[in-house]
Design an enzyme around this catalytic site. Structure first.
Site, short mmCIF file in Angstrom:
data_model
loop_
_atom_site.label_atom_id
_atom_site.label_comp_id
_atom_site.label_asym_id
_atom_site.label_seq_id
_atom_site.Cartn_x
_atom_site.Cartn_y
_atom_site.Cartn_z
N HIS A 1 -102.50 5.89 30.16
CA HIS A 1 -101.60 6.22 31.65
C HIS A 1 -102.43 5.92 32.45
CE1 HIS A 1 -98.47 8.95 33.32
NE2 HIS A 1 -99.34 9.42 34.33
N HIS B 1 -90.91 10.81 34.02
CA HIS B 1 -92.11 11.77 33.12
C HIS B 1 -91.35 12.11 31.81
CE1 HIS B 1 -93.93 16.04 34.51
NE2 HIS B 1 -94.95 14.36 34.83
N ASP C 1 -103.58 12.58 44.86
CA ASP C 1 -102.65 14.39 44.22
C ASP C 1 -103.50 14.45 43.10
OD1 ASP C 1 -100.51 14.66 42.61
OD2 ASP C 1 -100.83 12.79 42.26
N SER D 1 -94.89 3.18 31.12
CA SER D 1 -94.86 3.93 30.62
C SER D 1 -94.75 3.10 29.06
CB SER D 1 -93.57 5.20 30.71
OG SER D 1 -93.27 5.87 29.65
#
Lengths: 220, 913
Positions: B45, B96, B269, B629
């Site tokens: 990831h 996600h 972030d 992903s």
């Protein structure tokens, strides 16, 4: 013409309504922070849509207890024109400036679509720009717009001509299709639909521009 | 301190080689905190260790690209606002998937929250959200629950943030039954002079933590996103984070307020792998080190360890490096917004990440290998052979006629004989479509017609002849004949419009209104084209120009041919943007694939990336950000390869934009582009005939660009009143969507004499439908001819119906009802859920053997749930039959259990010669 918009931490239609008010008045509204206790002098006050304090409790419940709201309540009781759109309507109900409550939508889902509304009363300062019985198209965007009041209150509201707007095709289960209400002295209005989102043909309509134009003319 | 055993290393998703490299970098055994930090930084990831070398093939530059891949999001120039201030669009898409499968509401909500942070980290105010969603089959028992949860989660987060969710796409396919995809994209706008980056340059600057307190949620989310699912995955629920959009809204406003000053050196972030990845990446990009004291980290739970704090994925957090002395002014802004603010460390020039906790140094590790020396694998891959174009499939109808003669017998006697024969041999309604009989004294004529691809009437013929040879009748003459009906010619037993109605109710084509009405798509007062069309269009606040945004990919094309599928995904976003009148500028992507350690999956990945690269190059449409992903599989079954592309374009004057609706009565419908009637991998064949076969339609990139240029020019000149790109379902579906959107009927004319169904339902690429007033239509055709692009009139708007060739009619109201009700009806009904029951393998074999006694059957339970099977069947019953016919024999043997007890059966059939 001076206007003011109250900004809660998670208000998210504050800019939108400020743009609509500026378009109608030619002057930028004052943006008033929720933590303040004094309101600037203005001819018209607006509570915008959004999620005020996250609305994890009951929509508008915490905002109704915020420092600035005591000043808004005082102004409203003294006769100043106040409008609450969407979350602003929820806040007005929570403060008691308007009767009843806004519950979760009957369908349980958030609903965002343009709805047709019937102008039930064009005698108020808020709706004077329209013919009685006219139809307007405003978008709704809410999870908790299902208006509730007991039958006695509803009868009284209807009897006194305080139901300003009704849904033609009720999107949320509101009692008697009520989309917008006026208080007993006629200077406070709450509505779930968003007139500030239809102020240009580019955005799908101009009924909102007509709404604010009529309103500003009435309070000038 | 815990000793590091091989088991602990394996639990961290690291292999033995990787662990040896870690030891070499450390010069010693790492402790548990250090191992944890390495494991997330080196996870697939965060490190892209299987994909990096291939991602380099993507073109990433153009004169308007301000920042390409490698930052929190990509940045492109979009021109000035009305005051002359240069503006940029900042955008990215991210997955996600795994969290959303485990806990759909929170998984999707935090996906939306995470991608918005990536965008406002760079100083941009988010102005549009999009979502590319893939769910399992409608008949799968989890699908309804997952759709409901994901949609509510996306709405719950984005609606509170006050950012309109304006577009996206949703597909359903059994290939996603065990692994859904939730890809979220955010587009923001910033002043070009005020873009913020993550490189923490300079030593001695305060490192500041802002946002939510840190809890134990989401620990090892990044490693979860890098592992395959198995049946125990649902036990992983505690690793899914919980979103708090209210806090994110405060964080957004506080960050933007601070960004109006010049106090920030760098900001990032805290997304996947939280404090670890943000501090390592900021230090690495700045070429320095960080020293952090975890005692100052705002904590939500008691007694958190350093390991937990470094790996927590609690949401709504940011890490900033400020200029020295600016802490107090910054703190005042965050306190005003009610957001935690803590100085937790300082930047150094040591190149090391030093972490202290309760007075002790709990980790001390070199930064560069964490960020830049992660393994970079060249995974083996075996490209699949290119599929051949699909020959037009056909259905076979059979007819039989028997004439029985027995001159001495009465009509009643003949009736008894004929009825007995019919009852014995022609009574199976699943095989026989029609039976007829005419009687006269001494003679009976029996006529039978099969269902499409029904079995031969040999049994009937044999029984009729037996009646003669045994003397029941004197003579029996029997004839059989076959009739082939090409699916390119006609949709089987349907008319063109009844087939259209079926397609418009199919899960992949029906209206998505049920989804997007749960998203606030009009907040911010700049939504010009709302969801439900091609690209959405947002006005740039304070400017006359607009941003067109879209997400697209056609996974069935990518599966059949990864390279062409990759090209097509990019081309479709290009087309959707052109269809509004905007000029496509750049893309982001979210590349969802299975386990890259399997060569066939790696081949899909490499093929698709190369296809995307070719299209981006040809269309001058670079990639500026993205996300990979991998490991999207359950129990060894990979998802269909899904490289989702998010495109962004600019239109100079939003008032010139056109929509799908907008055609007026009397206007002409014009098809632009070349229609050959490409049926391979079409929804027409899949939805109506169960065929997922052949090569996908090829994309001619040069023509694509030429056509796009023409479309934008025509829209800019104002001679087009509506425009729609032609995609899934072909011309007839696109035309019907334009009619529905405009609320006007449409009178269509088939311009071809042969392969009519292929004309209407084929999925040739590079096509658009336009509406124009009759006078303008001729100008338009002329301009198309001059540009070397094919265009022709195929219909005229008006009336209450869709009318085809003045014969076939379908009321627009009925079609609207079919189109709009399919998804809400599905979401409301629980029927399919309760009917579904797994089917044991032995039962499947038994049924097949009853019908095909000589069959050799290999059966594989794909998901371990008695519900998803792969079967390979060899039988002499298949001899001389087409693939369709062979499959239909198997489905028939299963006697209607497909779609009921049996959810998914991947069939391979072979004749036994």
């Amino acid at each position: 013409m001076k206007t003011a918009v109250i900004v809660f931490p998670a208000s998210n239609c504050d800019r939108d309504i400020a743009v609509a008010l500026e378009q109608a008045t030619g002057t930028k509204p004052a943006m008033v922070w929720h933590g303040d206790t004094d309101l600037p002098d203005a001819d018209f006050y607006a509570l915008p849509g959004g999620f005020s304090y996250g609305d994890y409790l009951r929509a508008g419940a915490m905002a109704a207890k915020s420092p600035i709201m005591q000043a808004v309540i005082d102004k409203a009781k003294a006769g100043a024109p106040v409008i609450g759109v969407c979350n602003g309507f929820q806040v007005l109900c929570e403060t008691g400036l308007l009767p009843g409550a806004l519950m979760r939508n009957a369908g349980l889902d958030f609903v965002c679509r343009t709805v047709t509304l019937k102008i039930e009363n064009n005698q108020s300062i808020f709706t004077r720009g329209f013919e009685k019985g006219a139809y307007v198209n405003f978008p709704v965007a809410h999870h908790d717009g299902n208006y509730y009041a007991d039958d006695e209150t509803l009868d009284r509201l209807e009897g006194e001509g305080r139901v300003a707007l009704r849904y033609v095709d009720n999107p949320n289960g509101s009692a008697r299709d009520i989309a917008g209400l006026i208080n007993d002295s006629g200077n406070v209005m709450g509505l779930m639909p968003h007139p500030e989102r239809v102020i240009s043909p580019l955005l799908g309509g101009t009924d909102g521009a007509a709404f604010f134009k009529g309103l500003i003319e009435a309070v000038s | 301190m815990t000793a590091i055993t091989p088991e602990i290393v394996a639990e961290h998703g690291l292999n033995a080689d990787e662990y040896e490299r870690i030891k070499a970098h450390m010069g010693r055994e790492p402790n548990l905190v250090e191992l944890g930090v390495f494991s997330v930084m080196w996870s697939e990831h965060c490190s892209y260790k299987s994909s990096r070398r291939h991602l380099k093939k993507l073109p990433t530059s153009a004169p308007w690209v301000v920042q390409g891949p490698g930052e929190n999001a990509g940045v492109i120039d979009i021109g000035n606002d009305n005051d002359g201030v240069p503006l940029v669009a900042v955008f990215k898409m991210e997955s996600h998937n795994h969290p959303s499968f485990i806990e759909p509401y929170q998984g999707a909500a935090t996906g939306v929250g995470g991608i918005m942070r990536d965008v406002f980290t760079m100083g941009a105010r988010p102005v549009a959200n999009l979502n590319a969603l893939r769910f399992g089959d409608w008949s799968h028992p989890k699908t309804r629950h997952l759709v409901g949860g994901v949609v509510a989660g996306i709405g719950g987060y984005g609606n509170c943030m006050g950012v309109p969710t304006v577009g996206g796409e949703t597909n359903f396919h059994p290939g996603y039954n065990g692994n859904i995809l939730v890809n979220a994209m955010t587009v923001g706008i910033a002043e070009k002079a005020r873009i913020f980056y993550s490189a923490a340059r300079g030593a001695g600057n305060p490192v500041v933590y802002v946002g939510s307190k840190t809890g134990r949620d989401g620990i090892h989310g990044a490693t979860m996103a890098s592992a395959e699912f198995d049946d125990a995955s649902e036990e992983k629920r505690p690793t899914v984070q919980v979103g708090d959009p209210f806090t994110e809204k405060l964080l957004l406003e506080a960050c933007l307020e601070l960004m109006a000053s010049d106090a920030i050196v760098a900001i990032q972030d805290m997304g996947a792998a939280g404090l670890t990845s943000s501090s390592v990446e900021m230090a690495a990009k700045g070429g320095g080190g960080f020293e952090l004291d975890l005692d100052h980290v705002p904590q939500r739970e008691e007694n958190m360890t350093a390991y937990e704090m470094m790996l927590s994925e609690s949401q709504e957090r940011m890490l900033m490096v400020l200029k020295p002395g600016r802490e107090d002014a910054a703190r005042a802004i965050f306190e005003k917004w009610g957001v935690d603010f803590a100085v937790i460390g300082v930047t150094t020039d040591t190149g090391r990440l030093v972490i202290k906790h309760q007075g002790e140094t709990v980790a001390d590790m070199p930064v560069p290998p964490l960020a830049d020396d992660a393994p970079n694998y060249d995974r083996p891959y075996e490209p699949q052979p290119k599929p051949a174009p699909l020959p037009d499939p056909a259905l076979t109808y059979r007819e039989a006629q028997a004439v029985l003669k027995s001159p001495g017998k009465s009509e009643e006697e003949m009736r008894t004989i004929a009825e007995t024969l019919i009852a014995d041999r022609l009574s199976d309604a699943e095989l026989v479509e029609a039976v007829g009989m005419t009687l006269t004294p001494g003679e009976a004529k029996i006529y039978a017609r099969s269902k499409p691809d029904g079995v031969k009437f040999d049994g009937f013929e044999e029984a009729a002849r037996n009646l003669a040879s045994s003397g029941v009748v004197e003579t029996a003459e029997v004839e059989q004949r076959e009739e082939q009906l090409s699916l390119a010619e006609a949709p089987g037993g349907d008319t063109m419009l009844t087939a259209l109605a079926k397609l418009m109710a199919a899960p992949d084509l029906c209206s998505r209104r049920w989804i997007w009405e749960q998203y606030d798509h009009t907040v911010m007062g700049d939504t010009v084209i709302a969801p439900g069309g091609d690209a959405a269009l947002i006005r740039v606040h304070g400017a006359n120009r607009g941003l067109a945004v879209t997400t697209d990919v056609t996974p069935r094309y990518v599966k059949a041919d990864p390279h062409e599928g990759g090209k097509q995904a990019v081309a479709e976003t290009y087309r959707n943007i052109c269809a509004t009148g905007a000029a496509p500028l750049a893309i982001t992507n979210c590349l969802n694939f299975g386990n890259p350690e399997r060569p066939e999956v790696m081949a899909q990945f490499v093929g698709a990336v190369e296809g995307v690269a070719e299209a981006c190059e040809a269309l001058n449409y670079p990639v500026v950000s993205g996300n990979v992903s991998l490991y999207n599989e359950t129990n060894g079954a990979a998802i269909p390869p899904t490289p989702a592309i998010g495109g962004v374009g600019v239109i100079e004057d939003v008032t010139k934009a056109v929509r799908v609706g907008g055609a007026e009565a009397g206007e002409e419908l014009i098809a632009v582009g070349v229609t050959r009637g490409w049926l391979g991998q079409s929804l027409y064949l899949r939805e109506l005939f169960g065929l997922e076969e052949g090569a996908p339609p090829p994309v001619d990139l040069e023509l694509e660009r030429k056509t796009g240029d023409l479309i934008r020019k025509l829209i800019d000149e104002g001679i087009v009143t509506a425009c729609h790109d032609v995609a899934d379902g072909g011309l007839l579906v696109a035309a019907a969507e334009m009619a529905l959107s405009a609320g006007r009927g449409l009178n269509l004319t088939t311009p071809v004499k042969a392969r009519k169904a292929a004309f209407w339902f084929g999925e040739d690429q590079g096509r658009y439908l336009l509406a124009a007033a009759p006078a303008a239509a001729d100008t338009l055709l002329l301009k198309a001819a001059m540009a070397g692009v094919q265009a022709s009139k195929i219909g005229r708007f008006g009336g209450p119906d869709l009318l085809l060739d003045d014969r076939d009619a379908l009321s627009l109201l009925d079609l609207s009802d079919i189109f709009e009700s399919a998804l809400p009806d599905y979401m409301k009904s629980g029927a399919k859920e309760t009917n579904s029951m797994a089917m044991a393998g032995e039962d499947i074999k038994k049924l097949i053997l009853e019908a095909l006694p000589d069959a050799e059957i290999e059966l594989e339970d794909l998901a371990g749930d008695n519900d998803h099977w792969r079967a390979r069947i060899v039988s002499s019953a298949f001899n001389g039959k087409s693939r369709v016919q062979q499959h239909q024999l198997v489905y028939r043997a299963l006697k209607g259990r497909m779609g009921g007890e049996l959810h998914a059966l991947a069939l391979e059939t072979e004749a036994k010669e």
